[in-house]
Scaffold this active site. Structure first.
Site, PDB file in Angstrom:
ATOM      1  N   GLU A 144      -5.186   0.711   5.955  1.00 30.85           N
ATOM      2  CA  GLU A 144      -5.282   1.068   7.363  1.00 30.85           C
ATOM      3  C   GLU A 144      -6.385   0.660   8.103  1.00 30.85           C
ATOM      4  OE1 GLU A 144      -3.106   2.662   9.005  1.00 30.85           O
ATOM      5  OE2 GLU A 144      -1.744   3.769   7.725  1.00 30.85           O
ATOM      6  N   ASP A 190      -1.819   6.349  16.666  1.00 34.58           N
ATOM      7  CA  ASP A 190      -1.993   4.924  16.684  1.00 34.58           C
ATOM      8  C   ASP A 190      -1.311   4.441  18.128  1.00 34.58           C
ATOM      9  OD1 ASP A 190       0.180   4.170  15.929  1.00 34.58           O
ATOM     10  OD2 ASP A 190      -0.289   2.593  14.628  1.00 34.58           O
ATOM     11  N   SER A 243     -12.848  -8.800  21.873  1.00 35.85           N
ATOM     12  CA  SER A 243     -12.215  -7.744  22.527  1.00 35.85           C
ATOM     13  C   SER A 243     -12.916  -7.842  24.109  1.00 35.85           C
ATOM     14  CB  SER A 243     -12.793  -6.518  22.127  1.00 35.85           C
ATOM     15  OG  SER A 243     -12.530  -6.302  20.728  1.00 35.85           O
ATOM     16  N   CYS A 254      16.686   0.428  21.418  1.00 34.12           N
ATOM     17  CA  CYS A 254      17.151   1.878  21.448  1.00 34.12           C
ATOM     18  C   CYS A 254      18.504   2.204  20.791  1.00 34.12           C
ATOM     19  CB  CYS A 254      17.399   2.187  22.765  1.00 34.12           C
ATOM     20  SG  CYS A 254      16.122   2.022  23.849  1.00 34.12           S
ATOM     21  N   TRP A 273       0.761  -1.496   0.104  1.00 35.13           N
ATOM     22  CA  TRP A 273      -0.085   0.087   0.027  1.00 35.13           C
ATOM     23  C   TRP A 273       0.938   1.337   0.045  1.00 35.13           C
ATOM     24  CZ3 TRP A 273      -0.666  -4.268   3.194  1.00 35.13           C
ATOM     25  CH2 TRP A 273       0.192  -4.245   4.355  1.00 35.13           C
ATOM     26  N   ARG A 274       2.119   1.209   0.023  1.00 33.83           N
ATOM     27  CA  ARG A 274       3.034   2.248  -0.258  1.00 33.83           C
ATOM     28  C   ARG A 274       3.487   2.583  -1.422  1.00 33.83           C
ATOM     29  NH1 ARG A 274       6.630   1.365   5.513  1.00 33.83           N
ATOM     30  NH2 ARG A 274       5.187   2.213   6.861  1.00 33.83           N
ATOM     31  N   CYS A 276      10.794   0.669  18.734  1.00 25.49           N
ATOM     32  CA  CYS A 276      10.390   0.718  20.073  1.00 25.49           C
ATOM     33  C   CYS A 276       9.034  -0.024  20.234  1.00 25.49           C
ATOM     34  CB  CYS A 276       9.926   2.265  20.142  1.00 25.49           C
ATOM     35  SG  CYS A 276       9.734   2.717  21.749  1.00 25.49           S
ATOM     36  N   TYR A 316      -7.300   8.690  14.092  1.00 28.18           N
ATOM     37  CA  TYR A 316      -6.027   8.043  13.363  1.00 28.18           C
ATOM     38  C   TYR A 316      -5.856   7.815  11.579  1.00 28.18           C
ATOM     39  CZ  TYR A 316      -2.737   4.558  11.773  1.00 28.18           C
ATOM     40  OH  TYR A 316      -1.729   4.066  11.111  1.00 28.18           O
ATOM     41  N   CYS A 324      17.611   3.596  17.255  1.00 28.96           N
ATOM     42  CA  CYS A 324      16.502   4.288  17.399  1.00 28.96           C
ATOM     43  C   CYS A 324      16.986   6.078  17.085  1.00 28.96           C
ATOM     44  CB  CYS A 324      15.768   4.313  18.645  1.00 28.96           C
ATOM     45  SG  CYS A 324      14.344   5.404  18.698  1.00 28.96           S
TER      46      CYS A 324
HETATM   47 FE1  SF4 Z   1      11.627   3.789  22.348  1.00 30.45          FE
HETATM   48 FE2  SF4 Z   1      13.822   4.787  20.862  1.00 30.45          FE
HETATM   49 FE3  SF4 Z   1      13.204   5.755  23.265  1.00 30.45          FE
HETATM   50 FE4  SF4 Z   1      14.346   3.362  23.057  1.00 30.45          FE
HETATM   51  S1  SF4 Z   1      15.213   5.234  22.451  1.00 30.45           S
HETATM   52  S2  SF4 Z   1      12.663   3.802  24.241  1.00 30.45           S
HETATM   53  S3  SF4 Z   1      13.467   2.640  21.051  1.00 30.45           S
HETATM   54  S4  SF4 Z   1      12.018   5.852  21.640  1.00 30.45           S
END
Ligand code: SF4
Length: 378
Positions: free
Chosen positions: A59, A160, A321, A222, A46-47, A214, A142, A225
Protein backbone atom coordinates in the site's frame (compact mmCIF):
# COMPACT_ATOMS: atom_id res chain seq x y z
CA UNK A 1 -34.32 -12.06 -16.36
CA UNK A 2 -30.72 -10.77 -16.51
CA UNK A 3 -28.91 -9.81 -13.31
CA UNK A 4 -28.97 -6.21 -14.42
CA UNK A 5 -32.75 -6.02 -14.95
CA UNK A 6 -33.26 -7.98 -11.73
CA UNK A 7 -31.30 -5.36 -9.82
CA UNK A 8 -33.11 -2.63 -11.74
CA UNK A 9 -36.44 -4.05 -10.53
CA UNK A 10 -35.09 -4.39 -7.01
CA UNK A 11 -34.04 -0.79 -7.15
CA UNK A 12 -37.57 0.30 -8.16
CA UNK A 13 -38.99 -1.79 -5.34
CA UNK A 14 -36.63 -0.26 -2.78
CA UNK A 15 -37.12 3.30 -3.92
CA UNK A 16 -40.79 3.12 -4.89
CA UNK A 17 -39.90 5.42 -7.78
CA UNK A 18 -38.19 8.08 -5.63
CA UNK A 19 -34.49 8.95 -5.87
CA UNK A 20 -32.32 6.45 -4.03
CA UNK A 21 -30.29 7.60 -1.06
CA UNK A 22 -26.50 7.25 -1.26
CA UNK A 23 -26.59 4.40 1.24
CA UNK A 24 -29.31 2.57 -0.71
CA UNK A 25 -27.20 2.77 -3.86
CA UNK A 26 -24.28 1.12 -2.07
CA UNK A 27 -26.44 -1.51 -0.40
CA UNK A 28 -28.08 -2.44 -3.71
CA UNK A 29 -24.67 -2.81 -5.37
CA UNK A 30 -23.08 -4.59 -2.38
CA UNK A 31 -23.66 -8.17 -3.59
CA UNK A 32 -22.96 -7.49 -7.29
CA UNK A 33 -19.75 -5.68 -6.34
CA UNK A 34 -18.41 -8.58 -4.26
CA UNK A 35 -19.43 -11.02 -7.00
CA UNK A 36 -17.69 -8.90 -9.61
CA UNK A 37 -14.55 -8.74 -7.46
CA UNK A 38 -14.42 -12.48 -7.01
CA UNK A 39 -14.52 -12.94 -10.80
CA UNK A 40 -12.31 -10.02 -11.82
CA UNK A 41 -9.74 -9.39 -9.09
CA UNK A 42 -6.22 -9.08 -10.39
CA UNK A 43 -3.74 -11.64 -9.23
CA UNK A 44 -1.29 -9.38 -7.40
CA UNK A 45 1.70 -10.57 -5.38
CA UNK A 46 0.58 -8.84 -2.16
CA UNK A 47 -2.81 -10.54 -2.39
CA UNK A 48 -1.32 -14.02 -1.98
CA UNK A 49 -2.20 -14.00 1.71
CA UNK A 50 -3.50 -11.61 4.36
CA UNK A 51 -0.18 -10.85 6.02
CA UNK A 52 -0.50 -7.24 7.27
CA UNK A 53 3.21 -6.63 6.61
CA UNK A 54 2.85 -7.48 2.90
CA UNK A 55 -0.31 -5.38 2.63
CA UNK A 56 1.34 -2.45 4.38
CA UNK A 57 4.47 -2.42 2.19
CA UNK A 58 2.43 -2.75 -1.01
CA UNK A 59 0.00 0.00 0.00
CA UNK A 60 2.81 2.42 0.78
CA UNK A 61 4.57 1.66 -2.50
CA UNK A 62 1.30 2.01 -4.44
CA UNK A 63 0.59 5.47 -3.03
CA UNK A 64 2.36 7.27 -5.86
CA UNK A 65 3.15 4.50 -8.31
CA UNK A 66 1.26 2.26 -10.74
CA UNK A 67 0.75 -1.43 -9.94
CA UNK A 68 2.96 -2.71 -12.77
CA UNK A 69 5.79 -0.36 -11.83
CA UNK A 70 5.56 -1.37 -8.16
CA UNK A 71 5.84 -5.14 -8.69
CA UNK A 72 9.63 -5.42 -9.25
CA UNK A 73 10.30 -3.06 -6.33
CA UNK A 74 7.96 -5.05 -4.13
CA UNK A 75 9.65 -8.39 -4.91
CA UNK A 76 13.14 -7.00 -4.30
CA UNK A 77 12.06 -5.28 -1.10
CA UNK A 78 10.32 -8.33 0.33
CA UNK A 79 13.29 -10.52 -0.46
CA UNK A 80 15.67 -8.21 1.41
CA UNK A 81 13.25 -7.14 4.19
CA UNK A 82 10.88 -10.10 4.60
CA UNK A 83 9.68 -9.23 8.13
CA UNK A 84 8.87 -6.23 10.27
CA UNK A 85 12.00 -6.95 12.29
CA UNK A 86 14.30 -7.00 9.25
CA UNK A 87 12.86 -3.63 8.21
CA UNK A 88 13.24 -2.20 11.71
CA UNK A 89 16.93 -3.15 11.65
CA UNK A 90 17.59 -1.94 8.09
CA UNK A 91 20.44 0.56 7.70
CA UNK A 92 18.79 3.75 6.42
CA UNK A 93 21.07 4.19 3.42
CA UNK A 94 20.46 0.62 2.27
CA UNK A 95 16.73 1.06 2.72
CA UNK A 96 16.79 4.22 0.60
CA UNK A 97 18.77 2.34 -2.02
CA UNK A 98 15.96 -0.23 -2.19
CA UNK A 99 13.49 2.63 -2.53
CA UNK A 100 15.46 4.34 -5.28
CA UNK A 101 13.19 4.98 -8.26
CA UNK A 102 9.96 4.98 -6.26
CA UNK A 103 10.43 8.58 -5.12
CA UNK A 104 8.83 10.28 -2.09
CA UNK A 105 11.57 8.91 0.14
CA UNK A 106 9.90 10.02 3.35
CA UNK A 107 7.67 6.98 2.82
CA UNK A 108 10.69 4.68 3.20
CA UNK A 109 11.88 6.52 6.32
CA UNK A 110 8.43 6.30 7.86
CA UNK A 111 8.28 2.58 7.06
CA UNK A 112 11.39 2.05 9.13
CA UNK A 113 10.12 4.22 12.00
CA UNK A 114 6.81 2.34 12.04
CA UNK A 115 8.58 -1.04 11.83
CA UNK A 116 10.66 -0.08 14.87
CA UNK A 117 7.50 0.78 16.82
CA UNK A 118 5.78 -2.47 15.78
CA UNK A 119 8.90 -4.42 16.78
CA UNK A 120 9.36 -2.69 20.11
CA UNK A 121 5.80 -2.03 21.25
CA UNK A 122 3.92 -4.92 19.65
CA UNK A 123 6.62 -7.64 19.61
CA UNK A 124 6.81 -7.52 15.81
CA UNK A 125 3.11 -8.30 15.23
CA UNK A 126 0.88 -5.64 13.68
CA UNK A 127 -1.75 -4.41 16.16
CA UNK A 128 -5.22 -5.70 15.26
CA UNK A 129 -6.73 -2.33 15.94
CA UNK A 130 -7.50 0.45 13.46
CA UNK A 131 -6.65 3.30 15.84
CA UNK A 132 -3.30 1.82 16.80
CA UNK A 133 -2.40 1.13 13.16
CA UNK A 134 -3.44 4.68 12.24
CA UNK A 135 -1.03 6.11 14.84
CA UNK A 136 2.03 4.54 13.16
CA UNK A 137 4.25 6.97 11.21
CA UNK A 138 3.34 7.35 7.53
CA UNK A 139 0.00 5.58 7.91
CA UNK A 140 -3.04 7.70 7.07
CA UNK A 141 -6.70 6.77 7.20
CA UNK A 142 -6.61 5.01 3.82
CA UNK A 143 -3.63 2.77 4.60
CA UNK A 144 -4.85 2.03 8.12
CA UNK A 145 -8.25 1.10 6.68
CA UNK A 146 -6.68 -1.12 4.03
CA UNK A 147 -4.51 -3.00 6.55
CA UNK A 148 -7.24 -3.32 9.19
CA UNK A 149 -9.94 -4.47 6.76
CA UNK A 150 -7.89 -6.71 4.46
CA UNK A 151 -5.64 -8.34 7.06
CA UNK A 152 -8.04 -8.48 10.00
CA UNK A 153 -11.54 -8.11 8.52
CA UNK A 154 -12.24 -5.03 10.66
CA UNK A 155 -15.18 -3.09 9.12
CA UNK A 156 -13.43 0.22 8.42
CA UNK A 157 -13.30 2.02 5.07
CA UNK A 158 -10.19 2.50 2.91
CA UNK A 159 -10.85 5.56 0.79
CA UNK A 160 -8.26 6.57 -1.79
CA UNK A 161 -8.58 8.60 -4.99
CA UNK A 162 -10.04 5.62 -6.86
CA UNK A 163 -12.77 5.12 -4.29
CA UNK A 164 -13.56 8.85 -4.17
CA UNK A 165 -14.07 8.88 -7.93
CA UNK A 166 -16.30 5.80 -7.93
CA UNK A 167 -18.46 6.91 -5.00
CA UNK A 168 -18.77 10.47 -6.30
CA UNK A 169 -20.05 9.12 -9.61
CA UNK A 170 -22.33 6.51 -8.08
CA UNK A 171 -23.91 9.10 -5.79
CA UNK A 172 -23.82 11.91 -8.38
CA UNK A 173 -21.89 14.12 -5.94
CA UNK A 174 -20.28 17.35 -7.13
CA UNK A 175 -18.28 17.73 -3.90
CA UNK A 176 -14.60 18.48 -4.48
CA UNK A 177 -12.78 15.17 -3.97
CA UNK A 178 -9.58 16.95 -2.92
CA UNK A 179 -11.32 18.29 0.20
CA UNK A 180 -10.95 16.41 3.48
CA UNK A 181 -14.65 16.98 4.19
CA UNK A 182 -15.55 15.01 1.05
CA UNK A 183 -13.26 12.18 2.04
CA UNK A 184 -14.77 12.05 5.52
CA UNK A 185 -18.29 11.99 4.06
CA UNK A 186 -17.39 9.08 1.78
CA UNK A 187 -15.69 7.25 4.67
CA UNK A 188 -18.81 7.63 6.79
CA UNK A 189 -21.03 6.43 3.95
CA UNK A 190 -18.92 3.31 3.33
CA UNK A 191 -18.51 2.59 7.06
CA UNK A 192 -22.31 2.44 7.25
CA UNK A 193 -22.57 -0.47 4.83
CA UNK A 194 -19.47 -2.53 5.67
CA UNK A 195 -19.89 -5.96 7.20
CA UNK A 196 -17.39 -7.68 9.47
CA UNK A 197 -15.06 -10.03 7.56
CA UNK A 198 -16.29 -8.79 4.16
CA UNK A 199 -14.81 -5.33 4.61
CA UNK A 200 -11.45 -6.27 3.05
CA UNK A 201 -13.04 -7.58 -0.12
CA UNK A 202 -15.53 -4.70 -0.29
CA UNK A 203 -12.78 -2.10 0.03
CA UNK A 204 -10.54 -3.84 -2.46
CA UNK A 205 -13.45 -4.25 -4.88
CA UNK A 206 -14.12 -0.51 -4.78
CA UNK A 207 -10.44 0.27 -5.35
CA UNK A 208 -10.31 -2.27 -8.18
CA UNK A 209 -13.39 -0.81 -9.87
CA UNK A 210 -11.72 2.61 -9.72
CA UNK A 211 -8.49 1.25 -11.17
CA UNK A 212 -9.90 -0.89 -13.96
CA UNK A 213 -13.52 0.10 -14.74
CA UNK A 214 -14.36 3.58 -13.47
CA UNK A 215 -10.98 4.74 -14.69
CA UNK A 216 -9.39 8.13 -14.00
CA UNK A 217 -8.55 9.02 -17.60
CA UNK A 218 -10.87 8.33 -20.47
CA UNK A 219 -14.43 7.02 -20.59
CA UNK A 220 -15.53 4.80 -17.69
CA UNK A 221 -16.46 1.27 -18.75
CA UNK A 222 -20.00 1.46 -17.36
CA UNK A 223 -21.25 -1.61 -19.24
CA UNK A 224 -18.83 -3.76 -17.24
CA UNK A 225 -19.58 -2.12 -13.90
CA UNK A 226 -21.56 -3.64 -11.03
CA UNK A 227 -22.82 -0.14 -10.13
CA UNK A 228 -24.46 0.22 -13.55
CA UNK A 229 -28.08 0.22 -12.38
CA UNK A 230 -27.57 2.46 -9.35
CA UNK A 231 -25.01 4.95 -10.69
CA UNK A 232 -26.34 8.48 -10.85
CA UNK A 233 -23.49 9.86 -12.98
CA UNK A 234 -23.99 7.12 -15.58
CA UNK A 235 -27.74 7.57 -15.62
CA UNK A 236 -27.59 11.36 -15.99
CA UNK A 237 -24.54 11.49 -18.28
CA UNK A 238 -22.39 13.26 -15.66
CA UNK A 239 -19.23 11.14 -15.88
CA UNK A 240 -17.44 13.95 -17.73
CA UNK A 241 -17.99 16.42 -14.88
CA UNK A 242 -17.75 14.10 -11.85
CA UNK A 243 -15.50 13.80 -9.92
CA UNK A 244 -14.96 17.49 -9.25
CA UNK A 245 -11.40 18.50 -8.43
CA UNK A 246 -10.23 22.04 -7.75
CA UNK A 247 -7.38 22.85 -10.14
CA UNK A 248 -4.05 22.46 -8.41
CA UNK A 249 -1.79 25.43 -7.90
CA UNK A 250 0.83 25.81 -10.62
CA UNK A 251 4.11 24.13 -9.73
CA UNK A 252 7.16 26.25 -9.06
CA UNK A 253 9.76 25.91 -11.85
CA UNK A 254 13.38 25.60 -10.73
CA UNK A 255 16.07 25.89 -13.37
CA UNK A 256 19.31 24.09 -12.65
CA UNK A 257 22.48 22.87 -14.29
CA UNK A 258 23.82 19.38 -13.59
CA UNK A 259 27.53 18.79 -13.97
CA UNK A 260 28.69 15.21 -14.41
CA UNK A 261 32.21 15.74 -13.17
CA UNK A 262 34.43 12.86 -14.20
CA UNK A 263 38.00 12.25 -13.20
CA UNK A 264 39.80 9.11 -14.38
CA UNK A 265 36.63 7.06 -14.87
CA UNK A 266 35.26 8.22 -11.54
CA UNK A 267 32.14 10.36 -11.19
CA UNK A 268 31.56 13.01 -8.54
CA UNK A 269 28.49 12.82 -6.34
CA UNK A 270 27.56 14.48 -3.08
CA UNK A 271 25.07 13.99 -0.29
CA UNK A 272 22.07 16.30 -0.20
CA UNK A 273 21.08 18.26 2.89
CA UNK A 274 19.41 16.34 5.69
CA UNK A 275 16.18 18.31 5.33
CA UNK A 276 13.86 19.36 2.53
CA UNK A 277 13.31 17.75 -0.86
CA UNK A 278 15.15 14.42 -1.40
CA UNK A 279 16.81 14.82 1.99
CA UNK A 280 20.05 12.88 2.62
CA UNK A 281 20.04 11.26 -0.81
CA UNK A 282 22.94 11.60 -3.23
CA UNK A 283 23.13 13.72 -6.35
CA UNK A 284 25.42 14.84 -9.13
CA UNK A 285 26.99 18.22 -8.64
CA UNK A 286 24.53 20.91 -9.67
CA UNK A 287 23.95 24.62 -9.39
CA UNK A 288 20.82 26.77 -9.61
CA UNK A 289 20.08 28.43 -12.97
CA UNK A 290 21.06 27.53 -16.51
CA UNK A 291 24.76 27.84 -17.28
CA UNK A 292 26.38 28.22 -20.67
CA UNK A 293 29.18 25.78 -21.52
CA UNK A 294 31.78 28.37 -20.59
CA UNK A 295 30.13 29.13 -17.25
CA UNK A 296 29.87 25.37 -16.53
CA UNK A 297 33.59 24.99 -17.15
CA UNK A 298 34.36 27.87 -14.80
CA UNK A 299 32.25 26.27 -12.04
CA UNK A 300 33.90 22.88 -12.68
CA UNK A 301 37.36 24.45 -12.39
CA UNK A 302 36.46 26.02 -9.09
CA UNK A 303 35.03 22.86 -7.49
CA UNK A 304 37.04 20.09 -9.15
CA UNK A 305 40.09 21.04 -11.18
CA UNK A 306 41.30 21.89 -14.66
CA UNK A 307 38.91 20.91 -17.41
CA UNK A 308 39.89 18.46 -20.14
CA UNK A 309 36.61 18.34 -22.08
CA UNK A 310 33.09 19.70 -21.63
CA UNK A 311 30.20 18.08 -23.48
CA UNK A 312 26.64 19.38 -23.51
CA UNK A 313 24.06 16.79 -22.43
CA UNK A 314 20.35 16.64 -23.26
CA UNK A 315 18.04 18.79 -21.20
CA UNK A 316 15.80 17.02 -18.70
CA UNK A 317 12.74 17.71 -16.60
CA UNK A 318 11.51 16.16 -13.37
CA UNK A 319 8.12 16.82 -11.85
CA UNK A 320 7.57 16.73 -8.09
CA UNK A 321 4.23 17.48 -6.41
CA UNK A 322 4.86 21.20 -6.03
CA UNK A 323 8.02 21.84 -8.02
CA UNK A 324 9.44 21.11 -11.44
CA UNK A 325 13.14 20.86 -12.10
CA UNK A 326 14.16 22.00 -15.57
CA UNK A 327 17.72 20.84 -16.03
CA UNK A 328 20.55 21.49 -18.43
CA UNK A 329 23.56 19.22 -18.16
CA UNK A 330 27.24 18.99 -19.01
CA UNK A 331 29.64 16.12 -18.87
CA UNK A 332 32.92 17.56 -17.74
CA UNK A 333 36.12 15.56 -17.71
CA UNK A 334 38.69 16.83 -15.27
CA UNK A 335 42.33 16.75 -16.25
CA UNK A 336 43.90 17.50 -12.88
CA UNK A 337 41.91 17.10 -9.73
CA UNK A 338 42.30 19.88 -7.22
CA UNK A 339 40.46 18.61 -4.21
CA UNK A 340 41.97 21.14 -1.86
CA UNK A 341 39.67 23.67 -3.48
CA UNK A 342 36.58 21.56 -3.11
CA UNK A 343 34.20 23.54 -0.98
CA UNK A 344 31.54 20.84 -0.78
CA UNK A 345 32.24 17.21 0.00
CA UNK A 346 32.40 15.47 -3.35
CA UNK A 347 32.76 11.70 -3.48
CA UNK A 348 34.49 10.30 -6.57
CA UNK A 349 33.75 6.68 -7.37
CA UNK A 350 33.19 4.37 -10.34
CA UNK A 351 29.68 4.49 -11.78
CA UNK A 352 28.99 0.84 -10.98
CA UNK A 353 30.14 1.31 -7.38
CA UNK A 354 28.00 4.43 -7.04
CA UNK A 355 24.96 2.52 -8.26
CA UNK A 356 25.56 -0.21 -5.71
CA UNK A 357 26.21 2.02 -2.74
CA UNK A 358 24.43 5.35 -3.06
CA UNK A 359 20.73 6.15 -3.54
CA UNK A 360 20.42 8.69 -6.34
CA UNK A 361 16.85 9.85 -6.95
CA UNK A 362 15.12 9.32 -10.29
CA UNK A 363 14.97 13.10 -10.72
CA UNK A 364 18.44 12.60 -12.21
CA UNK A 365 17.47 9.62 -14.35
CA UNK A 366 18.34 11.32 -17.67
CA UNK A 367 21.93 11.73 -16.46
CA UNK A 368 22.02 8.29 -14.85
CA UNK A 369 21.00 6.83 -18.23
CA UNK A 370 23.82 8.74 -19.89
CA UNK A 371 26.31 7.18 -17.46
CA UNK A 372 24.70 3.75 -17.93
CA UNK A 373 25.38 4.06 -21.64
CA UNK A 374 28.93 5.17 -21.01
CA UNK A 375 29.82 2.64 -18.33
CA UNK A 376 27.08 0.01 -18.49
CA UNK A 377 24.12 -0.14 -16.10
CA UNK A 378 23.71 -2.24 -12.98
FE1 SF4 B 1 -18.20 4.55 -12.91
FE2 SF4 B 1 -19.58 2.30 -12.82
FE3 SF4 B 1 -20.81 4.61 -12.53
FE4 SF4 B 1 -19.87 3.94 -14.88
S1 SF4 B 1 -21.47 2.89 -13.78
S2 SF4 B 1 -19.61 5.93 -13.90
S3 SF4 B 1 -18.01 2.83 -14.34
S4 SF4 B 1 -19.31 3.75 -11.15
Amino acid sequence: MSDRSLYGSLQTLVSGGRTLSDEERLLLAYGPLLFWYEKNRRDLPWRKNKDPYRIWISEIMLQQTRVEAVKPYYFRFMERFPTVLSLAEAPEEELLKYWEGLGYYSRARNLKKAAMIVSESYAGAFPKDYTQIRKLPGIGSYTAGAIASIAFGIPVPAVDGNVLRVISRVTGSHDDILKQSTKRRVETLIAGVLKENEAGDFNQALIEIGATVCIPNGEPLCDACPFYTVCEAREKGLTGEIPVKTPKKKRKIEKMTVLLLEYEDKIAIRKRRSDGLLASLYEFYNVPGWLTGKQAETVAESVAGTVLTATKLPEAKHIFSHTEWHMKGYHIQIRTLNQSEVGEALIYDGWKEIQEKYPIPSAFSAYKKYLDQRYGGK
